[in-house]
Design a protein around this motif. Structure first.
Motif, PDB file in Angstrom:
ATOM      1  N   PRO A  25       0.896  -1.232  -0.003  1.00 38.42           N
ATOM      2  CA  PRO A  25       0.046   0.005  -0.002  1.00 38.42           C
ATOM      3  C   PRO A  25       0.830   1.341  -0.044  1.00 38.42           C
ATOM      4  O   PRO A  25       1.840   1.353   0.666  1.00 38.42           O
ATOM      5  N   GLY A  26       0.323   2.355  -1.011  1.00 43.27           N
ATOM      6  CA  GLY A  26       1.015   3.531  -0.824  1.00 43.27           C
ATOM      7  C   GLY A  26       2.240   3.581  -1.884  1.00 43.27           C
ATOM      8  O   GLY A  26       2.773   4.462  -2.284  1.00 43.27           O
ATOM      9  N   TRP A  27       2.716   2.350  -2.431  1.00 46.46           N
ATOM     10  CA  TRP A  27       4.132   2.631  -3.263  1.00 46.46           C
ATOM     11  C   TRP A  27       3.384   2.940  -4.638  1.00 46.46           C
ATOM     12  O   TRP A  27       2.397   2.789  -4.944  1.00 46.46           O
ATOM     13  N   LEU A  76      12.082 -11.605  -0.808  1.00 41.54           N
ATOM     14  CA  LEU A  76      11.671 -10.486  -0.098  1.00 41.54           C
ATOM     15  C   LEU A  76      10.908 -10.643   1.317  1.00 41.54           C
ATOM     16  O   LEU A  76      10.459 -11.717   1.120  1.00 41.54           O
ATOM     17  N   ASP A  77      11.505 -10.063   2.347  1.00 43.48           N
ATOM     18  CA  ASP A  77      10.776 -10.279   3.518  1.00 43.48           C
ATOM     19  C   ASP A  77       9.942  -9.094   3.933  1.00 43.48           C
ATOM     20  O   ASP A  77      10.517  -7.960   3.851  1.00 43.48           O
ATOM     21  N   ILE A  78       8.701  -9.448   4.052  1.00 35.65           N
ATOM     22  CA  ILE A  78       7.641  -8.065   4.451  1.00 35.65           C
ATOM     23  C   ILE A  78       7.120  -8.387   5.562  1.00 35.65           C
ATOM     24  O   ILE A  78       6.288  -9.363   5.853  1.00 35.65           O
ATOM     25  N   GLU A  79       7.310  -7.308   6.411  1.00 35.47           N
ATOM     26  CA  GLU A  79       6.814  -7.278   7.895  1.00 35.47           C
ATOM     27  C   GLU A  79       5.240  -6.929   7.648  1.00 35.47           C
ATOM     28  O   GLU A  79       4.940  -5.869   6.844  1.00 35.47           O
ATOM     29  N   VAL A  80       4.486  -7.573   8.443  1.00 35.74           N
ATOM     30  CA  VAL A  80       2.937  -7.278   8.570  1.00 35.74           C
ATOM     31  C   VAL A  80       2.534  -7.251  10.029  1.00 35.74           C
ATOM     32  O   VAL A  80       3.061  -7.776  10.701  1.00 35.74           O
ATOM     33  N   ASP A  81       1.370  -6.837  10.179  1.00 43.07           N
ATOM     34  CA  ASP A  81       0.787  -6.571  11.545  1.00 43.07           C
ATOM     35  C   ASP A  81      -0.009  -7.883  11.618  1.00 43.07           C
ATOM     36  O   ASP A  81      -0.065  -8.245  12.823  1.00 43.07           O
ATOM     37  N   ASP A  82      -0.686  -8.419  10.857  1.00 40.01           N
ATOM     38  CA  ASP A  82      -1.707  -9.625  10.946  1.00 40.01           C
ATOM     39  C   ASP A  82      -1.330 -10.485   9.797  1.00 40.01           C
ATOM     40  O   ASP A  82      -1.751 -10.406   8.504  1.00 40.01           O
ATOM     41  N   ASP A 105       5.530 -18.998  12.189  1.00 40.68           N
ATOM     42  CA  ASP A 105       5.378 -17.618  12.368  1.00 40.68           C
ATOM     43  C   ASP A 105       5.440 -16.503  11.027  1.00 40.68           C
ATOM     44  O   ASP A 105       5.689 -15.754  10.948  1.00 40.68           O
ATOM     45  N   VAL A 106       5.694 -17.449  10.058  1.00 42.83           N
ATOM     46  CA  VAL A 106       6.104 -16.813   8.629  1.00 42.83           C
ATOM     47  C   VAL A 106       5.401 -17.521   7.622  1.00 42.83           C
ATOM     48  O   VAL A 106       5.120 -18.861   7.663  1.00 42.83           O
ATOM     49  N   CYS A 118       8.215 -13.701   1.892  1.00 39.55           N
ATOM     50  CA  CYS A 118       7.872 -14.147   3.190  1.00 39.55           C
ATOM     51  C   CYS A 118       7.080 -12.985   3.665  1.00 39.55           C
ATOM     52  O   CYS A 118       7.571 -11.650   3.628  1.00 39.55           O
ATOM     53  N   LEU A 119       6.037 -13.449   4.312  1.00 39.11           N
ATOM     54  CA  LEU A 119       5.258 -12.416   5.263  1.00 39.11           C
ATOM     55  C   LEU A 119       5.415 -12.662   6.621  1.00 39.11           C
ATOM     56  O   LEU A 119       5.697 -14.087   7.049  1.00 39.11           O
TER      57      LEU A 119
END
Length: 125
Positions: A25-27, A76-82, A105-106, A118-119
């Motif tokens: 989002p926002g990119w 790519l590793d992408i951090e998410v909240d949920d 957890d990934v 990866c999320l």
């Protein structure tokens, strides 16, 4: 010197860039707006981005790796909240959940060109 992007090869740079624009989002497209063979996207506020380059003989990597198959060179590793919600959103945008999931957890997903990404959620130390 300054790192500006990681570049992902794909059979169609524009299509893969469009997927990541939906995913992140926002990119926005920063360079290559009118090109089909190369596109560079960046996060809001600038910073290191992603570029996509059309490679006519592209072969997607194998996940998990296998000795006699195309090897993954980067992911790519992408951090998410949920994790559950964002995994479902990524799949709705065109990603595929990889069959092999090495961690609880990934989530390993494959983008439309087959690149693993990866999320994950950050766990407090």
């Amino acid at each position: 010197m300054r790192l500006t992007a990681a570049v992902l090869d794909a059979p169609n740079a524009r299509e893969l860039a469009d997927f990541y624009l939906r995913l992140l989002p926002g990119w926005r497209v920063w360079r290559g707006q009118d090109r089909q063979d190369w596109v560079h996207i960046r996060p809001p506020g600038g910073g290191t981005g992603l570029s996509f380059q059309t490679e006519p003989v592209y072969r997607p990597p194998t996940w998990p790796s296998a000795a006699d198959r195309q090897q993954m060179m980067i992911h790519l590793d992408i951090e998410v909240d949920d994790l559950e919600r964002e995994t479902a959103r990524a799949v709705a945008q065109g990603a595929r959940l990889a069959e092999f999931q090495p961690q609880d957890d990934v989530r390993v997903l494959l983008d439309p060109a087959g690149h693993p990404f990866c999320l994950y959620t950050e766990t407090p130390q």
